[in-house]
Every structure is written in C-alpha cells, then in structure tokens.
Enzyme design. Structure first.
Site, short mmCIF file in Angstrom:
data_model
loop_
_atom_site.label_atom_id
_atom_site.label_comp_id
_atom_site.label_asym_id
_atom_site.label_seq_id
_atom_site.Cartn_x
_atom_site.Cartn_y
_atom_site.Cartn_z
CE LYS A 1 -1.96 1.78 3.63
NZ LYS A 1 -2.80 2.07 4.82
CG ASP B 1 -7.59 3.11 2.81
OD1 ASP B 1 -8.53 2.82 2.01
OD2 ASP B 1 -7.51 4.23 3.35
#
Length: 232
Positions: free
Chosen positions: A142, A160
């Site tokens: 991420k 997320d």
C-alpha cells in the site's frame, strides 16, 4: 454424518466466497464521471514536499490518521527532506518528533533503516518500482502504491480499509482482500479514471461512505450504488 457435514460445510464456504460481479462498464463511467466532476484534482491528504517525505509520511500513517501524521511531521519536514538528513537527525531525535503517533518507536527505527537503505543502495533517491520500494523497512504494497501514484504518476491503487469497504459496497471493485480489490480496480475502472481512482475512493469512504453510518443522502452516486442497507 460427519462426512456429510463436511461436504455441506465446504459448499457453504464456497457459496459465501463467491463475489458479486463488478458494476458494468457504463455504471463505472457514470460513477467516476460524477466523482471527477465533484473533485477534478484529488490529492492525498498527507502533507509532503518530495518523494522521500511522502514515503516517510505514508510509512508513519499505519494505524494513525493523516491529520495526526501531518501534525507530527509539520516541523520535521521543514528541516528534514532527504534520507541523509534523516540519518543525521538520528533515531532518538526522530522518536521524539513523532511520539504522538501510534507505534512511534518502531516506526522511527523503520524510517532510519529505510533512509540508510536509500543512501547506501539507491544514491539517496526513492526508487520508482513497487518491488524496489517494498524492499525498504516498513514499506508494504500500500505504501509503495501511494508513492508510485502520487509522486511518479503511475496509476497504482493503494487499497486501505476505506477503499476495501467502498469497493465492495458499491461493487465498483469487489474483493475478498485488499489485493483482490486492487486487481478489481485495475480491471474494471475505465482507463481515464485509473490515475485518480485511489484518491476518489478513499475520500468517498472517509467522508461519505463511512463504515457505521454511510451518508447516503448526500452521496453523489447513491442512485448508481447497489448497496441495500442505505441510510436516510
């Protein structure tokens, strides 16, 4: 009996694991056209001055809010903008700077370690590939995707909890885990919207399609969203 229960158990798990199809192309175009109209130039809410400071900010943001990270790094990023300057600051001083952030001691160690790796292996520059970024201490997929998207203009999708929720609720990008949602965004969101899809979806999840009580009344895509438990 036990064998039968095993078969039915597997069938039930198989049924639950099936994902609904992603929204069709026309619906995707309509949704992202509206998100674009409402916010033509979305950006990350983390404050940074260059690729290195964004890398640090995203690494610090795990289990912390963007607001909290911005408060902790406001003074820091006025003085420290390169890996070498971070090494000169040192772990003790950095720990003091970011002590208002969760897990700050380990994060300080990671930032110093990744700064050292950048200096020793990448000439003090932030590498421009996901694989290289993910070799850095404290940097996962991420974090790498945020840097690739926001600094290097590569349409990487940093998923997320907000994007995972929105992707599944709206069926823009259904997935059982964050990597499935990431692939679903890449597969289903039309190309003209790929670069900013991550930003639009995270902001939509943060401010409108919230976890406990989605704000459906003010949602710009409410009529296109198949989520059944809409709020008034």
């Amino acid at each position: 009996m036990a064998a039968g229960q095993g078969i039915w158990g597997r069938m039930a798990r198989s049924t639950l694991s099936r994902l609904p199809p992603a929204l069709p192309y026309a619906a995707q175009v309509a949704i992202f056209s509206r998100l674009h109209e409402a916010n033509p130039h979305p950006v990350t809410e983390l404050q940074y001055v260059n690729a290195f400071t964004l890398l640090v900010a995203v690494a610090l943001s795990a289990q912390a809010t963007d607001v909290g990270v911005n408060k902790a790094t406001k003074s820091l990023f006025q003085r420290v903008t390169t890996p070498q300057q971070m090494l000169e600051l040192g772990v003790e001083a950095l720990t003091e700077e970011i002590k208002t952030i969760g897990l700050y001691r380990q994060k300080a160690k990671n930032v110093i370690a990744l700064s050292r790796r950048l200096v020793e292996e990448y000439g003090g520059e932030v590498p421009q590939s996901r694989a290289a970024l993910m070799t850095l201490p404290g940097v996962g997929r991420k974090t790498a995707n945020v840097v690739l998207n926001s600094v290097f203009n590569f349409p990487a999708q940093a998923v997320d909890t907000h994007i995972f929720r929105v992707g599944n609720r709206t069926r823009i990008a259904p997935g059982r885990d964050v990597e499935e949602v990431e692939r679903a965004i890449e597969d289903n969101v039309p190309v003209p919207f790929q670069q900013n899809a991550h930003h639009w979806l995270i902001l939509h999840g943060r401010y409108i399609c919230q976890a406990r009580r989605p704000r459906c009344r003010i949602c710009p895509i409410e009529d296109l969203c198949p989520y059944e438990e809409k709020t008034e």
